[in-house]
Design a protein around this motif. Structure first.
Motif: not given
Lengths: 222, 186
Positions: A170-171, A174, A178
C-alpha cells in the motif's frame, strides 16, 4: 443572598468531587475561605457593577483553586505506580510483545521532544540501544522541551504497529501515486520500503513490530 | 415596570460585554494559532541556535566520561551538563541545560542552544489545554465566539445590515471555506 452564595460555593465543591477530583487540600481551602471572607462585603454592595465584578472574580478564583488542586493531584498520580509494573526501557525492549495493550510504567532518558506541539517524546537507554516512542494521551497536554536529558517514568498503554507485506504494498502504491521516479522523496521512500521488506523476510513472525506507548502520566525522576 | 427592551438591544449588550470579556482569550488563541500554523518553519516555543563544528578527536575517547566533559568544556558548557547517552554509529549526545551537543567519532559536532520565547511559549502552553479547568474555560471561550458571531450579524440596522451589505460579506466568508473543501477535501 448570602445563602445563595453559600449554596453556590458548596455546590461548586461538590461539582469538583463529582467530576473526579480528590479532596481539596486544607491549605488551599484555608486561603480560599480567607479570600471569600475578605471580599464578602463586595459581593453584597449596592453597586451592581462591583457586585457583578466580584461575583465573576469569585468564580474565576474558584476555578484557579480547582486548577491548582488538579495540578497537585496530577503530579501525585504520576508518582503512584504501586499497581503498575515499572521497568526500564531496556527491559521493555526485550519482551515488548508481552506488554501489548497493557498498562505499564517505563523509565528512560528523554532523547527528543517533538517540536510539533510536544505531543511525542522518545525515551532511550543510556547505551542508546533501546528506545520507545511515547505519545501524549488525553491526560498529558504536552511534553515540555525542558525534560530533554532527564530520566522520566511514563505510565501508559503499550501499542503495537505491525508492518507486513500488505502495508508495504500500500505504501508503495501511495509513493508511486504521489511522486515521480526522479523525485528524491520517491527514491528515499522506495529505499525504506525495500529495507523493511528485507527485514520482514528475515523475521520469523512474517511482519515487523514497532512499539509505542499512549502516555497517561509521567514524572521526572529525581 | 421597567422599559421593555427589544431583542436587538440585548444582542448589542451581549455582543459588547462578551466581546470585552473574551478580548484577551481571542488575542491568545489568534497569536498561538498563527504560530502553530507555521510549525514546519519555526519552533514557536523555543528560539534555537544551531552550529556545526569540527574538532580534532585524536586525543579524545568518547567512551570516557572525562573526555566527554573535556570536549564540552571547550564550549564552556561543563556547568550546564545534565547527562549523556550513546547514539548509533558511536556518536555521543550530551544533554545540557537549554541545549545539547552531539559529538560524532569523526570530530563533527552539532551544537544546539535554545531558550524559551517569552510570549509565545506561554500562549502555546495555554493553547494546548494545560488542565481540565482550562479546557472548560477554553470551551466557554469557543461558545462565546459563536455567541459574538451570531449576535454580531444582527446588531446593525439599515443598508449595512444582514439583509444588505452584511449578507454579501457573510456569504463571501462562508463560500471561501466551502470552495476550499470542494477543491481539496476528499
Amino acid at each position: 443572598m448570602r445563602f445563595t452564595y453559600l449554596f453556590l460555593f458548596v455546590l461548586s465543591i461538590n461539582i469538583k468531587q463529582i467530576i473526579g477530583f480528590a479532596k481539596i487540600s486544607k491549605v488551599v481551602l484555608k486561603y480560599y475561605c480567607k479570600f471569600v471572607i475578605i471580599s464578602k462585603d463586595y459581593f453584597f454592595t449596592k453597586n451592581v457593577s462591583m457586585r457583578v465584578l466580584f461575583s465573576l472574580l469569585f468564580f474565576i478564583s474558584l476555578g484557579f483553586v480547582a486548577f491548582a488542586q488538579e495540578m497537585e493531584n496530577h503530579s501525585a498520580d504520576a508518582g503512584k505506580n504501586d499497581e503498575v509494573e515499572v521497568i526500564s526501557v531496556e527491559k521493555f525492549q526485550d519482551k515488548a510483545d508481552s506488554y501489548i495493550g497493557k498498562e505499564l510504567a517505563v523509565t528512560g532518558i528523554v532523547d527528543h521532544v517533538c517540536k510539533h506541539g510536544g505531543k511525542k517524546v522518545v525515551i532511550v537507554s543510556e547505551d542508546g540501544k533501546a528506545s520507545l516512542k511515547i505519545m501524549a494521551g488525553d491526560k498529558i497536554s504536552k511534553f515540555d522541551k525542558n525534560i530533554e536529558g532527564e530520566t522520566i517514568t511514563v505510565v501508559g498503554i503499550v501499542r503495537e504497529k505491525r508492518v507486513d507485506e500488505d502495508y508495504l504494498s500500500n505504501w508503495e502504491i501511495e509513493v508511486k501515486d504521489h511522486h515521480k521516479p526522479e523525485d528524491p522523496e520517491y527514491k528515499d521512500d522506495m529505499a525504506k520500503i525495500e529495507e523493511l521488506r528485507a527485514k520482514i523476510k528475515e523475521s520469523p513472525k512474517g511482519y515487523l513490530s514497532f512499539y509505542s506507548m499512549d502516555g497517561n502520566s509521567y514524572h521526572v525522576n529525581k | 415596570m421597567g422599559k421593555k427592551r427589544k431583542w436587538r438591544w440585548w444582542f448589542r449588550v451581549i455582543h459588547r460585554d462578551v466581546g470585552y470579556f473574551l478580548f484577551g482569550m481571542t488575542i491568545i488563541y489568534s497569536l498561538s494559532g498563527i504560530a502553530l500554523n507555521h510549525l514546519n518553519d519555526w519552533d514557536p516555543s523555543y528560539a534555537k541556535i544551531n552550529n556545526k563544528l569540527h574538532i580534532d578527536m585524536s586525543s579524545y575517547d568518547l567512551d570516557s566520561k572525562e573526555d566527554v566533559f573535556n570536549i564540552i568544556d571547550v564550549f564552556g558548557e561543563k556547568e550546564n551538563y545534565k547527562k549523556h547517552i550513546k547514539k548509533r554509529g558511536g556518536a555521543v549526545k550530551v544533554f545540557l541545560k537549554k541545549g545539547s551537543i552531539i559529538i560524532f567519532p569523526s570530530g563533527d559536532i552539532l551544537y544546539e542552544k535554545w531558550k524559551r520565547r517569552p510570549v509565545f511559549h506561554a500562549i502555546n502552553y495555554l493553547h494546548y489545554n494545560p488542565g481540565r479547568w482550562w479546557l472548560w474555560f477554553s470551551d466557554f471561550f469557543a461558545a462565546g465566539l459563536i455567541i459574538i458571531a451570531i449576535t454580531g450579524i444582527f446588531i446593525v440596522k439599515g443598508k449595512n445590515s444582514i439583509t444588505g451589505r452584511g449578507l454579501f460579506y457573510t456569504i463571501l466568508g462562508i463560500i471561501i471555506p466551502i470552495l476550499f473543501l470542494l477543491f481539496y477535501y476528499s
